[in-house]
Design a protein around this motif. Structure first.
Motif, PDB file in Angstrom:
ATOM      1  N   GLU A  65       0.833  -1.206   0.000  1.00  0.00           N
ATOM      2  CA  GLU A  65       0.000   0.000   0.000  1.00  0.00           C
ATOM      3  C   GLU A  65       0.870   1.258   0.000  1.00  0.00           C
ATOM      4  OE1 GLU A  65      -2.406   2.162   3.490  1.00  0.00           O
ATOM      5  OE2 GLU A  65      -3.124   0.137   3.041  1.00  0.00           O
ATOM      6  N   ILE A  66       1.849   1.294   0.854  1.00  0.00           N
ATOM      7  CA  ILE A  66       2.727   2.463   0.928  1.00  0.00           C
ATOM      8  C   ILE A  66       3.485   2.648  -0.379  1.00  0.00           C
ATOM      9  CG2 ILE A  66       4.800   3.414   2.028  1.00  0.00           C
ATOM     10  CD1 ILE A  66       3.802   2.090   4.652  1.00  0.00           C
ATOM     11  N   ARG A  67       4.074   1.583  -0.862  1.00  0.00           N
ATOM     12  CA  ARG A  67       4.872   1.679  -2.094  1.00  0.00           C
ATOM     13  C   ARG A  67       4.040   2.108  -3.294  1.00  0.00           C
ATOM     14  NH1 ARG A  67       8.403  -3.470  -1.574  1.00  0.00           N
ATOM     15  NH2 ARG A  67      10.248  -2.565  -0.648  1.00  0.00           N
ATOM     16  N   HIS A  68       2.923   1.444  -3.487  1.00  0.00           N
ATOM     17  CA  HIS A  68       2.171   1.675  -4.712  1.00  0.00           C
ATOM     18  C   HIS A  68       1.259   2.886  -4.658  1.00  0.00           C
ATOM     19  CE1 HIS A  68       3.841  -2.214  -5.606  1.00  0.00           C
ATOM     20  NE2 HIS A  68       3.664  -1.896  -6.844  1.00  0.00           N
ATOM     21  N   ASP A  69       0.705   3.179  -3.521  1.00  0.00           N
ATOM     22  CA  ASP A  69      -0.171   4.340  -3.444  1.00  0.00           C
ATOM     23  C   ASP A  69       0.623   5.635  -3.349  1.00  0.00           C
ATOM     24  OD1 ASP A  69      -2.281   2.609  -3.546  1.00  0.00           O
ATOM     25  OD2 ASP A  69      -2.819   2.778  -1.436  1.00  0.00           O
ATOM     26  N   LYS A  70       1.552   5.675  -2.435  1.00  0.00           N
ATOM     27  CA  LYS A  70       2.267   6.929  -2.206  1.00  0.00           C
ATOM     28  C   LYS A  70       3.435   7.109  -3.158  1.00  0.00           C
ATOM     29  CE  LYS A  70       0.673   7.325   2.456  1.00  0.00           C
ATOM     30  NZ  LYS A  70       0.928   7.579   3.833  1.00  0.00           N
ATOM     31  N   GLY A  73       2.533   7.974  -6.762  1.00  0.00           N
ATOM     32  CA  GLY A  73       2.174   9.391  -6.892  1.00  0.00           C
ATOM     33  C   GLY A  73       3.397  10.279  -6.984  1.00  0.00           C
ATOM     34  N   PHE A  74       4.422   9.955  -6.196  1.00  0.00           N
ATOM     35  CA  PHE A  74       5.654  10.737  -6.256  1.00  0.00           C
ATOM     36  C   PHE A  74       6.330  10.571  -7.606  1.00  0.00           C
ATOM     37  CE2 PHE A  74       6.080   9.810  -1.466  1.00  0.00           C
ATOM     38  CZ  PHE A  74       5.272  10.883  -1.145  1.00  0.00           C
ATOM     39  N   MET A  75       6.371   9.360  -8.084  1.00  0.00           N
ATOM     40  CA  MET A  75       7.089   9.088  -9.328  1.00  0.00           C
ATOM     41  C   MET A  75       6.416   9.777 -10.523  1.00  0.00           C
ATOM     42  SD  MET A  75       9.498   7.733  -7.896  1.00  0.00           S
ATOM     43  CE  MET A  75      10.610   7.472  -9.227  1.00  0.00           C
ATOM     44  N   LYS A  76       5.102   9.904 -10.473  1.00  0.00           N
ATOM     45  CA  LYS A  76       4.403  10.608 -11.547  1.00  0.00           C
ATOM     46  C   LYS A  76       4.820  12.069 -11.599  1.00  0.00           C
ATOM     47  CE  LYS A  76       0.314   7.696 -11.738  1.00  0.00           C
ATOM     48  NZ  LYS A  76      -1.123   7.585 -11.455  1.00  0.00           N
ATOM     49  N   MET A  98       8.241  12.532   0.467  1.00  0.00           N
ATOM     50  CA  MET A  98       9.000  11.324   0.141  1.00  0.00           C
ATOM     51  C   MET A  98       9.759  10.823   1.372  1.00  0.00           C
ATOM     52  SD  MET A  98      10.359  12.350  -3.651  1.00  0.00           S
ATOM     53  CE  MET A  98      11.214  10.827  -3.976  1.00  0.00           C
ATOM     54  N   GLU A  99      10.367  11.738   2.104  1.00  0.00           N
ATOM     55  CA  GLU A  99      11.092  11.350   3.317  1.00  0.00           C
ATOM     56  C   GLU A  99      10.145  10.746   4.343  1.00  0.00           C
ATOM     57  OE1 GLU A  99      12.917  15.081   4.274  1.00  0.00           O
ATOM     58  OE2 GLU A  99      14.686  14.664   3.043  1.00  0.00           O
ATOM     59  N   ASP A 100       8.943  11.306   4.470  1.00  0.00           N
ATOM     60  CA  ASP A 100       7.948  10.781   5.385  1.00  0.00           C
ATOM     61  C   ASP A 100       7.555   9.360   4.993  1.00  0.00           C
ATOM     62  OD1 ASP A 100       5.980  11.046   7.582  1.00  0.00           O
ATOM     63  OD2 ASP A 100       4.507  11.011   5.951  1.00  0.00           O
ATOM     64  N   THR A 101       7.375   9.135   3.707  1.00  0.00           N
ATOM     65  CA  THR A 101       7.010   7.805   3.228  1.00  0.00           C
ATOM     66  C   THR A 101       8.138   6.810   3.476  1.00  0.00           C
ATOM     67  OG1 THR A 101       5.524   8.726   1.567  1.00  0.00           O
ATOM     68  CG2 THR A 101       6.307   6.482   1.187  1.00  0.00           C
ATOM     69  N   GLU A 102       9.374   7.214   3.215  1.00  0.00           N
ATOM     70  CA  GLU A 102      10.512   6.334   3.480  1.00  0.00           C
ATOM     71  C   GLU A 102      10.624   6.021   4.971  1.00  0.00           C
ATOM     72  OE1 GLU A 102      13.851   8.284   1.639  1.00  0.00           O
ATOM     73  OE2 GLU A 102      13.104   7.851  -0.371  1.00  0.00           O
ATOM     74  N   GLU A 103      10.335   6.988   5.812  1.00  0.00           N
ATOM     75  CA  GLU A 103      10.351   6.769   7.259  1.00  0.00           C
ATOM     76  C   GLU A 103       9.261   5.766   7.653  1.00  0.00           C
ATOM     77  OE1 GLU A 103      11.332   6.947  11.255  1.00  0.00           O
ATOM     78  OE2 GLU A 103      12.482   7.711   9.551  1.00  0.00           O
ATOM     79  N   LYS A 104       8.089   5.871   7.043  1.00  0.00           N
ATOM     80  CA  LYS A 104       7.009   4.913   7.321  1.00  0.00           C
ATOM     81  C   LYS A 104       7.444   3.499   6.936  1.00  0.00           C
ATOM     82  CE  LYS A 104       3.135   8.081   6.966  1.00  0.00           C
ATOM     83  NZ  LYS A 104       2.017   8.562   6.173  1.00  0.00           N
ATOM     84  N   MET A 105       8.125   3.372   5.793  1.00  0.00           N
ATOM     85  CA  MET A 105       8.610   2.061   5.359  1.00  0.00           C
ATOM     86  C   MET A 105       9.628   1.509   6.365  1.00  0.00           C
ATOM     87  SD  MET A 105       7.128   1.094   2.529  1.00  0.00           S
ATOM     88  CE  MET A 105       8.247  -0.029   1.728  1.00  0.00           C
ATOM     89  N   PHE A 106      10.520   2.376   6.832  1.00  0.00           N
ATOM     90  CA  PHE A 106      11.524   1.969   7.808  1.00  0.00           C
ATOM     91  C   PHE A 106      10.857   1.522   9.106  1.00  0.00           C
ATOM     92  CE2 PHE A 106      14.166   3.202  11.468  1.00  0.00           C
ATOM     93  CZ  PHE A 106      15.210   2.300  11.298  1.00  0.00           C
TER      94      PHE A 106
END
Length: 148
Positions: A65-70, A73-76, A98-106
């Protein structure tokens, strides 16, 4: 021993076949192949597997969910033309997201490790990480070969 040599080949063949199917079916088939691969690589006992899979599946779904949803959107918004037209303020906001999303993944991975440690131990958690990386490499290699 033979199973460890044959299973990856069988997995890759099934993966290749899966690319002719619609996206959701492909994802499910890849997930099934990943489950088989991880089960073999981790040598989970029945008791470990009963506790491991619900935790891992919840992690995997949240990660997807995090990778594909968020991230999608960033990559677009990251194509060369869009980046060149961004103001410094817009770029800073996107970078912060992007940093927030990477932190969520971590944090998600960290929680998985802490949830799994009492169930399978640290050694098998390291084996899990290696098995995930190996599976992903094989999958990417198969996709590249399919495109040639």
């Amino acid at each position: 021993m033979i199973l460890k040599k044959i299973l990856p080949i069988v997995l890759l063949l099934f993966t290749a076949l899966s690319f002719a199917q619609p996206h959701k079916e492909k994802r499910e088939q890849i997930k099934q192949l990943k489950v088989a691969f991880l089960t073999t690589e981790l040598s989970l006992t029945t008791e470990e597997a009963e506790k491991f899979w619900p935790i891992y599946n919840a992690f995997d779904e949240k990660q997807f969910e995090i990778r594909h949803d968020k991230m999608r959107g960033f990559m677009k918004r990251m194509d060369a033309e869009s980046v060149n037209k961004m103001s410094e303020k817009e770029a800073a906001a996107l970078l912060a997201q992007m940093e927030d999303t990477e932190e969520k993944m971590f944090q998600l991975r960290k929680k998985l490790n802490s949830d799994l440690r009492p169930i399978i131990g640290s050694v098998k958690i390291l084996k899990l990480k290696k098995a995930e990386d190996d599976f992903n490499r094989k999958l990417i290699k198969q996709i590249k070969e399919k495109r040639k």
